[in-house]
Structure formats: structure tokens, C-alpha cells
Design an enzyme around this catalytic site. Structure first.
Site, mmCIF file in Angstrom:
data_model
loop_
_atom_site.group_PDB
_atom_site.id
_atom_site.type_symbol
_atom_site.label_atom_id
_atom_site.label_comp_id
_atom_site.label_asym_id
_atom_site.label_seq_id
_atom_site.Cartn_x
_atom_site.Cartn_y
_atom_site.Cartn_z
ATOM 1 N N GLU A 20 11.698 3.285 4.454
ATOM 2 C CA GLU A 20 12.158 3.381 5.842
ATOM 3 C C GLU A 20 13.001 2.170 6.262
ATOM 4 O O GLU A 20 12.658 1.433 7.192
ATOM 5 C CB GLU A 20 10.957 3.556 6.771
ATOM 6 C CG GLU A 20 10.199 4.848 6.487
ATOM 7 C CD GLU A 20 9.040 5.113 7.432
ATOM 8 O OE1 GLU A 20 8.537 4.157 8.040
ATOM 9 O OE2 GLU A 20 8.627 6.270 7.555
ATOM 10 N N GLU A 25 7.110 11.616 2.644
ATOM 11 C CA GLU A 25 5.951 11.417 3.524
ATOM 12 C C GLU A 25 5.935 12.517 4.564
ATOM 13 O O GLU A 25 6.966 12.796 5.199
ATOM 14 C CB GLU A 25 6.050 10.088 4.293
ATOM 15 C CG GLU A 25 5.771 8.869 3.489
ATOM 16 C CD GLU A 25 5.780 7.605 4.355
ATOM 17 O OE1 GLU A 25 5.393 7.663 5.534
ATOM 18 O OE2 GLU A 25 6.201 6.569 3.829
HETATM 19 C C1 BG6 Z 1 5.507 5.786 7.828
HETATM 20 C C2 BG6 Z 1 5.230 4.640 6.898
HETATM 21 O O1 BG6 Z 1 6.372 5.375 8.812
HETATM 22 O O2 BG6 Z 1 4.441 6.293 8.565
HETATM 23 C C3 BG6 Z 1 3.806 4.582 6.365
HETATM 24 O O3 BG6 Z 1 6.120 4.638 5.817
HETATM 25 C C4 BG6 Z 1 2.852 4.908 7.491
HETATM 26 O O4 BG6 Z 1 3.584 3.332 5.794
HETATM 27 C C5 BG6 Z 1 3.141 6.305 8.006
HETATM 28 O O5 BG6 Z 1 1.508 4.767 7.162
HETATM 29 C C6 BG6 Z 1 2.194 6.789 9.069
HETATM 30 O O6 BG6 Z 1 2.135 5.869 10.110
HETATM 31 P P1 BG6 Z 1 0.747 5.315 10.643
HETATM 32 O O7 BG6 Z 1 1.103 4.291 11.637
HETATM 33 O O8 BG6 Z 1 0.055 6.481 11.243
HETATM 34 O O9 BG6 Z 1 0.038 4.774 9.465
#
Ligand code: BG6
Length: 481
Positions: free
Chosen positions: A179, A379
Site C-alpha cells: 500500500e 487483501e
Molecule cells: C491493509 C493493510 O490496509 O488493511 C493491513 O495492508 C491491514 O496491514 C489491513 O491489517 C486491515 O486493516 P486493520 O486496521 O483492520 O488491520
């Protein structure tokens, strides 16, 4: 079996993790301190309030132990294997390989750890996807070099990636920075240390200029990494990654349409345009001038960028946002990295992230249309506070979320013709939240017994979604409803 949603053969179903959110063992086997080791519970991932990175006595740092993947990787990968994962995205902690970032020799123990992890994946025929830098860098590079503002970081990163390509030469899929667009979040604020770029901000500093200088250096480092990867690893593919959060104009007022158009460019598309097309977009220099920023760019580096483009586009997708030029008129939204105003058409998770499966199909088409490069969803997931008191954790909400998102991915491939390599679910096992340091915000198919304050046995338990995802993978999407 429903054959309506059967994905193309060889589709990469899997999951994704980040070293700092799962490994723990933060000082073991020669690991150095990374910027992530200084984040406390509740600290927004990019913000450290002190000017010097110091660990304070009596403070709980969630990433120091995390879920102790460092000692549980065999057990965890076995569970991923049981689910039938075709791929697993992990990140390498730079500080396990070069504890201070500028060490003469790499740390053998760190290399050995990742070799063991890769061997374990191979056992279950899981294709590794390696992220080279996921929200962490050696803290020594912040303190001694001032982070990515310093040109020297490009050389140090090159040393690091050369070691990775030498030692893990079988790996086929690579992602440079997780990101990379998150850096712009630090422009408007007053916190002194920016985690994504490792910058130190003094009062009176032109934050905008420093951040774009650092981003330029990350682009140069990306191009060098692409060059090295193509040279050293025949057949490997390397991508750039953004946090992709489609932004919808809240109304059809031309002001909203126009401003949203620029917002998307500045906050995200710019970050793919450069590594995918090999050049800075036409508006870049004007944008810098408007913000009194002078960015030092060397001719050779611009050539390097133009000659070394990425092979695929990787992105995270959790939600969409609604944008208004008059946000005060609406209820505020919340979200992953960026947020907007509430979208009245969408429901949200308990953390306020708006659930938008169709937004994924839209995004896949949007990005494919713009870049004509294979896409990889690296993701996607649903954070929820699961009820662990149940005998079997019934996380139907997570199943519903994935079911709807997988189907939209299917439609983008089969009905629209998008080239999608695979789909990594985020946090297939519960890990520390990047945004808040919480454990309570769980994404996993596997529950980990640990709470927000670090208490728990670390025992792993399968949730209902574990069996559901296993069936989806085994049927290649055939069990989707
Ligand atoms: C993404 C990141 O933005 O979101 C991850 O690459 C992150 O590292 C994921 O864990 C989810 O976000 P959060 O804040 O719910 O863990």
C-alpha cells in the site's frame, strides 16, 4: 454442487499476512527494531507521537509478540494447507535480514527463518507471494538516515532485495511496498514520525515536499527492484500495490464529480501510474508547484523508472467510500486508511467499513481498463469481534462477506474478461490490527486466543468459516451461493 461460480483452473485462492502483525519474536535471533515495534495499542499505524523512537517501560506493544507466528508457523501453515490454500502472501521483516538496515552482512538466522517458512509452504503446495516491505523498516534508518527522504535508502533497499532474490530465488510472485499510497496520509497532521516513509517531521517542515521526495525515492527503489528481479529471477513476476478504496461522488453535483476525480488521482492512481506506465503523470509538476514543493529527481532515475515497469497490479480491497465536496453536510464515514462520508446505500462493519461487493467488480474493471495488466487481489476481509464463548465460532457474517466478494470477482473474470491472478483473504488467522493494534478486530478463519491487552494462551481454533473456505477452494468456487 453449483457450477455457476467455478473459477478458471489454477486460480490462486489463499490468504495474506504481514510480518509485523503476526510474527512477534521482535528481538529474537538477531532481529533489529523496526518502526512497527514502537506502535502502541490504539496508535494509528502511521503515527508515532515522539520525535525519537523509544520503547517505554510498562507500555504494551502488541507487535512484540503478536500471535507468535515465529514459533507457530508450522502449525499455522499446516492449517492453511488443510484449507487447501493455493497461495500465501507473507512479508519479510527487513530487520530480520538487516537488523539496522545498513549492516555489512545479512543476518543468517533471519534468512533461515524464512527459508523454513517457505519449505513448510512447499510441503502443502502453497505458492508463496512475498512482500518486501509491509509497514515496517529498520528504526535505525529513521534515526540515522531520516528515512526515505534520504537517497541512500535506495541503495540500502537494493542490498536488501538482492539478498532476498538470491536466497529465495524459487519465489515467483513479489510485491515491493505494501500500500505505497498510504504515505500521503501523513501530509495533513502534526505527528513527528511517519511510519510508511520513516520521515521525521520538525515544526516548520514542508510535510508535503518531504513526503513526495520520499515517495519519489520509493518509486526509484521500486524500479531498481523490478530491474533486479527480472535480471536475477527468470520467470518471476513483480508488482506494485496500493490500498484501493474506490471513491464514489456523493451526488451528481459536478463539483463532487470533479473533485472526486482529482482525489482518486492524488490518493491512489498516481501510485500505480508511475510504476505501471514508467512515467510521472502530466499534472505532477503543477501539483508540486501549487504546494511549494521542489522534488529532486535525477535524469538517470527517471530513465530507470521508464525502463522497469511492473508486471502486475496488486491491491487491497475492503470497502468503498463516498466523497463529498461539502462533507459537513453529511455524516462522517470511517475506513481503511482513507475515509469519506457515509454512503446511505451500504451497510458497514462494526468498525464502520462499508461493505460493497459490487465495488470490487467495479474496481477490477476500472483498474484493468486503465492499466491492461494482470490484477491480484492481495487483501480482502472482514474484521469482527468474534464470540469465542461459542463451542464453534459461528462467523456467518464473514462467510457472507466473502461469498459476495468472491462472486463479484468471478463475474469480473468470466462475464467481463478481467485477468485476475488470485484472491488472498486478509488475515486468514487472527492477527494484530494494523490500524489500531487491537486483537479484537479479527479477520481469521482461525481464532487465536489472545485479547487486546496481550492476555491469552495463543491457542488456535477453527471457526465455521474455516470449513466454508475449505469447500470453496476445493470446489474452485463451485460451492459459492
Ligand atoms: C491493509 C493493510 O490496509 O488493511 C493491513 O495492508 C491491514 O496491514 C489491513 O491489517 C486491515 O486493516 P486493520 O486496521 O483492520 O488491520
Amino acid at each position: 454442487m453449483n457450477t455457476k461460480y467455478v473459477f478458471p483452473e489454477g486460480f490462486l485462492w489463499g490468504g495474506a499476512l504481514a510480518a509485523n502483525q503476526c510474527e512477534g519474536a521482535y528481538r529474537e535471533d538477531g532481529k533489529g527494531l523496526s518502526v512497527a515495534d514502537f506502535l502502541e495499542l490504539g496508535t494509528v499505524s502511521s503515527r508515532v507521537k515522539d520525535f525519537k523512537l523509544t520503547l517505554k517501560d510498562g507500555v504494551y506493544y502488541p507487535r512484540h509478540e503478536a500471535i507468535d507466528f515465529y514459533h507457530h508457523y508450522k502449525e499455522d501453515i499446516k492449517l492453511f494447507g488443510e484449507m487447501g490454500f493455493k497461495c500465501l502472501r507473507i512479508s519479510i521483516a527487513w530487520t530480520r535480514i538487516f537488523p539496522n538496515g545498513d549492516d555489512e552482512e545479512p543476518n543468517k538466522k533471519g534468512i533461515e527463518f524464512y527459508k523454513n517458512v517457505l519449505t513448510e509452504m512447499k510441503k502443502y503446495k502453497i505458492e508463496p507471494i512475498l512482500t518486501i516491505s509491509h509497514f515496517e523498516m529498520p528504526s535505525a534508518l529513521v534515526e540515522n538516515y531520516g528515512g526515505w527522504e534520504n537517497y541512500e535508502l535506495i541503495h540500502l533497499f537494493e542490498n536488501y532485495t538482492r539478498v532476498l532474490f538470491t536466497e529465495f530465488s524459487d519465489v515467483k510472485y513479489w510485491i515491493v511496498f505494501n500500500e505505497i499510497n498510504c504515505a500521503v496520509n501523513d501530509i495533513h497532521g502534526d505527528w513527528p514520525i511517519c511510519i510508511h516513509t520513516g520521515l521525521k517531521m520538525d515544526i516548520g517542515d514542508n510535510r508535503f515536499e518531504k513526503i513526495y521526495q520520499a515517495i519519489h525515492h520509493q518509486f526509484v527503489a521500486t524500479a531498481k527492484t523490478v530491474q533486479l528481479c527480472h535480471k536475477m529471477l527468470k520467470g518471476a513476476q513483480i508488482g506494485a500495490m496500493v490500498a484501493h478504496i474506490p471513491s464514489y461522488p456523493r451526488t451528481c453535483d459536478p463539483e463532487d464529480i470533479y473533485n472526486n476525480f482529482w482525489r482518486e488521482r492524488y490518493k491512489e492512481l498516481f501510485f500505480l501510474d508511475v510504476p505501471a506506465t514508467g512515467k510521472y503523470p502530466y499534472y505532477f509538476h503543477k501539483y508540486m508547484q501549487q504546494n511549494n514543493a521542489i522534488i529532486d529527481m535525477k535524469e538517470d532515475d527517471l530513465r530507470l523508472i521508464s525502463e522497469n515497469k511492473i508486471d502486475f497490479i496488486a491491491f487491497s480491497y475492503y470497502m468503498s467510500i463516498a466523497f463529498s465536496s461539502y462533507p459537513e453536510k453529511y455524516q462522517e464515514g470511517s475506513g481503511n486508511i482513507f475515509s469519506g462520508v457515509k454512503n446511505p446505500y451500504l451497510k458497514a462493519s462494526d468498525w464502520g467499513w462499508e461493505i460493497d461487493p459490487l465495488g470490487l467488480r467495479y474496481s477490477l474493471n476500472y483498474l484493468y481498463d486503465r492499466y491492461h495488466l494482470p490484477l491480484f487481489i492481495v487483501e480482502n476481509g472482514f474484521g469482527a469481534d468474534d464470540d469465542a464463548l461459542q463451542e464453534e465460532i459461528d462467523d456467518q457474517y464473514r462467510i457472507d462477506y466473502f461469498n459476495s466478494h468472491f462472486k463479484e470477482a468471478y463475474k469480473a473474470i468470466e462475464e467481463d474478461g478481467v485477468d485476475l491472478i488470485g484472491f488472498c483473504t486478509w488475515g486468514p488467522i487472527d492477527i494484530i490490527s494494523a490500524g489500531s493494534g487491537e486483537m479484537k478486530k479479527r479477520y481469521g478463519f482461525i481464532y487465536v486466543d489472545k485479547d487486546n491487552n496481550g492476555q491469552g494462551t495463543l491457542q488456535r481454533r477453527k471457526k465455521k468459516s474455516f470449513y466454508w473456505y475449505k469447500d470453496v477452494i476445493a470446489s474452485n468456487g463451485g460451492t459459492l451461493q
